[in-house]
Design a protein around this motif. Structure first.
Motif, PDB file in Angstrom:
ATOM      1  N   ALA A   1      -3.514   5.682   6.781  1.00 48.09           N
ATOM      2  CA  ALA A   1      -2.613   6.468   6.455  1.00 48.09           C
ATOM      3  C   ALA A   1      -3.183   7.890   6.252  1.00 48.09           C
ATOM      4  O   ALA A   1      -2.434   9.015   6.806  1.00 48.09           O
ATOM      5  N   LEU A   2      -3.988   7.961   5.611  1.00 47.52           N
ATOM      6  CA  LEU A   2      -4.630   9.496   5.297  1.00 47.52           C
ATOM      7  C   LEU A   2      -5.276  10.115   6.314  1.00 47.52           C
ATOM      8  O   LEU A   2      -5.412  11.110   6.924  1.00 47.52           O
TER       9      LEU A   2
ATOM     10  N   CYS B   1      -3.474   2.576  18.221  1.00 46.62           N
ATOM     11  CA  CYS B   1      -2.202   2.155  17.662  1.00 46.62           C
ATOM     12  C   CYS B   1      -1.857   2.510  16.258  1.00 46.62           C
ATOM     13  O   CYS B   1      -0.597   2.665  15.889  1.00 46.62           O
ATOM     14  N   PHE B   2      -2.969   2.515  15.398  1.00 46.26           N
ATOM     15  CA  PHE B   2      -2.578   3.124  14.079  1.00 46.26           C
ATOM     16  C   PHE B   2      -2.124   4.586  14.085  1.00 46.26           C
ATOM     17  O   PHE B   2      -1.095   5.032  13.176  1.00 46.26           O
ATOM     18  N   ALA B   3      -2.484   5.395  14.969  1.00 50.67           N
ATOM     19  CA  ALA B   3      -2.284   6.642  14.796  1.00 50.67           C
ATOM     20  C   ALA B   3      -0.818   6.775  15.648  1.00 50.67           C
ATOM     21  O   ALA B   3      -0.154   7.487  14.772  1.00 50.67           O
ATOM     22  N   ALA B   4      -0.612   6.176  16.378  1.00 48.23           N
ATOM     23  CA  ALA B   4       0.892   6.019  17.084  1.00 48.23           C
ATOM     24  C   ALA B   4       1.825   5.728  16.041  1.00 48.23           C
ATOM     25  O   ALA B   4       2.784   6.137  15.767  1.00 48.23           O
ATOM     26  N   ALA B   5       1.417   4.409  15.315  1.00 41.98           N
ATOM     27  CA  ALA B   5       2.469   4.072  14.214  1.00 41.98           C
ATOM     28  C   ALA B   5       2.708   5.044  13.048  1.00 41.98           C
ATOM     29  O   ALA B   5       3.736   5.299  12.761  1.00 41.98           O
TER      30      ALA B   5
ATOM     31  N   PRO C   1       9.131   8.012   9.733  1.00 45.26           N
ATOM     32  CA  PRO C   1       9.150   8.779   8.557  1.00 45.26           C
ATOM     33  C   PRO C   1       8.295   8.017   7.460  1.00 45.26           C
ATOM     34  O   PRO C   1       7.958   8.689   6.425  1.00 45.26           O
ATOM     35  N   ASN C   2       8.052   6.931   7.810  1.00 49.14           N
ATOM     36  CA  ASN C   2       7.266   6.271   6.692  1.00 49.14           C
ATOM     37  C   ASN C   2       5.938   5.731   7.288  1.00 49.14           C
ATOM     38  O   ASN C   2       5.836   4.612   7.764  1.00 49.14           O
ATOM     39  N   PRO C   3       4.724   6.651   7.242  1.00 51.06           N
ATOM     40  CA  PRO C   3       3.757   6.131   8.059  1.00 51.06           C
ATOM     41  C   PRO C   3       2.947   4.835   7.421  1.00 51.06           C
ATOM     42  O   PRO C   3       2.592   3.934   8.245  1.00 51.06           O
TER      43      PRO C   3
ATOM     44  N   ALA D   1       0.954  -1.244  -0.112  1.00 47.02           N
ATOM     45  CA  ALA D   1      -0.117  -0.219   0.048  1.00 47.02           C
ATOM     46  C   ALA D   1       0.819   1.237   0.000  1.00 47.02           C
ATOM     47  O   ALA D   1       0.643   2.196  -0.829  1.00 47.02           O
ATOM     48  N   GLY D   2       1.959   1.284   0.708  1.00 46.21           N
ATOM     49  CA  GLY D   2       2.788   2.511   0.854  1.00 46.21           C
ATOM     50  C   GLY D   2       3.448   2.730  -0.610  1.00 46.21           C
ATOM     51  O   GLY D   2       3.479   4.000  -0.893  1.00 46.21           O
TER      52      GLY D   2
END
Length: 404
Positions: free
Chosen positions: A124-125, A318-322, A327-329, A68-69
């Motif tokens: 990510a968005l 957890c997603f927000a913290a990651a 530098p690469n969400p 996805a990234g």
């Protein structure tokens, strides 16, 4: 990604757009879940074969999420999300046309891969919107996912009650949800890579920070998966509850999770991620203890509801913290998502195995211990929370006008 400047109104509009995307994603899951018995009958599968085929969902997601990234970097965040979300909504049709075990496994692998990639892109968005707003929104976004899942489940229940063919049901649902998702994606943030930014690898191991954060998410998703799949069985077999009461326990668990997620951002903004997760772990532990010690169905139902309330906001945080931690969400979020998907996969079967060897009470004792682990290890989110705060300040400063 390049640091594009958006006005406060554009960022708020993007927040609503991403919330709609989360709801569409959840509606696909809810639609499929209600028609699993039809899919099983259509493919002529035993319970064991069905479980084997469904495992390919998590397998496909785990394999595809790291992509996805790279896709977002290659095409930009808006185009990538639009394409991945459409792939996910349209893949809903695949399980209904699978005539046997082999084709259903292929269908579920594709279905899971599409789900995982869209999941990473939208989270990510969501993190990007959260950084630009300067306040927590991830819990509410995941609450919209739960609301979408409940809506899709309600529509699927009606379709099943009317005896409709799942191929027709899924085709109509996929068409409607694809159009809704396409429209919502028009308003999300359109982030493009900077000219000197190196593209992320197509496949990469998650960073160490994602592993630690993912371990917290693992505990929450394990409790969630165990409660969703086994709460009704616990009420029926252990508490001698009726079928209706058993079903109501699962519904109550889902409702408390949805409500807590929608309301959770206010709590996070007031107390912070670490204290919120720590308090949630205490609530979930008390709920699990109530389930284990319950002598009446009402007590067990209250325990499951309390557990849902306690774990509701953990995965969004957890997603927000990651996303804040490095530098690469997308890569970090993919790592956390892979761990949580794995937890959701193994939890139901592990609970069943422990129950077979001992009892359901022992199984939920294990769940309770893991839920208490949230309170113990919530501090893992502290470094990411501080790093996220610095990024939030930088993003908010780049947005002209007053902060929302």
């Amino acid at each position: 990604m390049s640091d594009v400047t958006y006005t406060p109104d554009e960022v708020r509009r993007a927040r609503h757009a991403v919330a709609a995307v989360f709801a569409v994603h959840g509606a696909v899951t809810g639609s499929f879940a209600t028609r699993v018995p039809w899919v099983q009958d259509h493919a002529s599968l035993s319970a064991g074969q069905l479980g084997f085929a469904l495992a390919f969902t998590a397998f496909g997601a785990s394999c595809a999420m790291p992509l996805a990234g790279w896709i977002s970097h290659r095409f930009g965040s808006r185009t990538a999300l639009r394409g991945l979300l459409a792939l996910w909504t349209l893949s809903l049709v695949l399980p209904s046309v699978a005539p046997n075990l082999f084709t259903l496994c292929l269908a579920m692998f594709t279905y899971g891969a599409a789900a995982g990639m869209a999941d990473v892109a939208m989270n990510a968005l969501g993190v990007e919107v959260e950084q630009r707003l300067g306040k927590s929104v991830m819990s509410g976004l995941h609450g919209m996912w739960s609301a979408g899942a409940l809506t899709g489940s309600a529509a699927g229940t009606l379709a099943a009650h009317l005896g409709s063919d799942a191929r027709l049901h899924f085709a109509l649902a996929a068409a409607v949800l694809t159009l809704l998702g396409f429209a919502a994606c028009a308003w999300v943030l359109d982030l493009q890579p900077a000219e000197d930014e190196e593209p992320p690898p197509r496949f990469a191991l998650p960073p160490r920070s994602a592993l630690l954060i993912g371990a917290v998410g693992f505990c929450a998703v394990f409790a969630e998966g165990a409660s969703l799949d086994w709460s009704a069985v616990f009420l029926r077999d252990r508490m001698d509850g009726s079928a209706g009461l058993a079903a109501a326990s699962t519904t109550g668990f889902m409702l408390t999770m949805a409500i807590a997620r929608i309301a959770g951002d206010a709590v996070v903004n007031r107390f912070g991620a670490v204290r919120t997760v720590r308090a949630g772990g205490v609530l979930a532990g008390l709920g699990g203890l109530l389930v284990v010690l319950a002598g009446h169905p009402a007590a067990a139902m209250a325990g499951f509801a309390l557990m849902g309330l306690g774990i509701a906001v953990v995965v969004p945080l957890c997603f927000a913290a990651a996303g804040h931690a490095g530098p690469n969400p997308s890569q970090a979020i993919a790592g956390v998502a892979t761990i949580t998907y794995t937890s959701g996969l193994i939890a139901p079967s592990l609970i069943g195995g422990v129950a077979q060897a001992t009892s359901l009470v022992v199984s939920f004792t294990v769940v309770t211990v893991l839920a208490c682990g949230l309170a113990v290890f919530a501090g893992v989110l502290r470094t990411a929370e501080r790093g996220g705060g610095e990024q939030v300040s930088q993003r908010a400063a780049a947005v002209p006008g007053p902060r929302p």
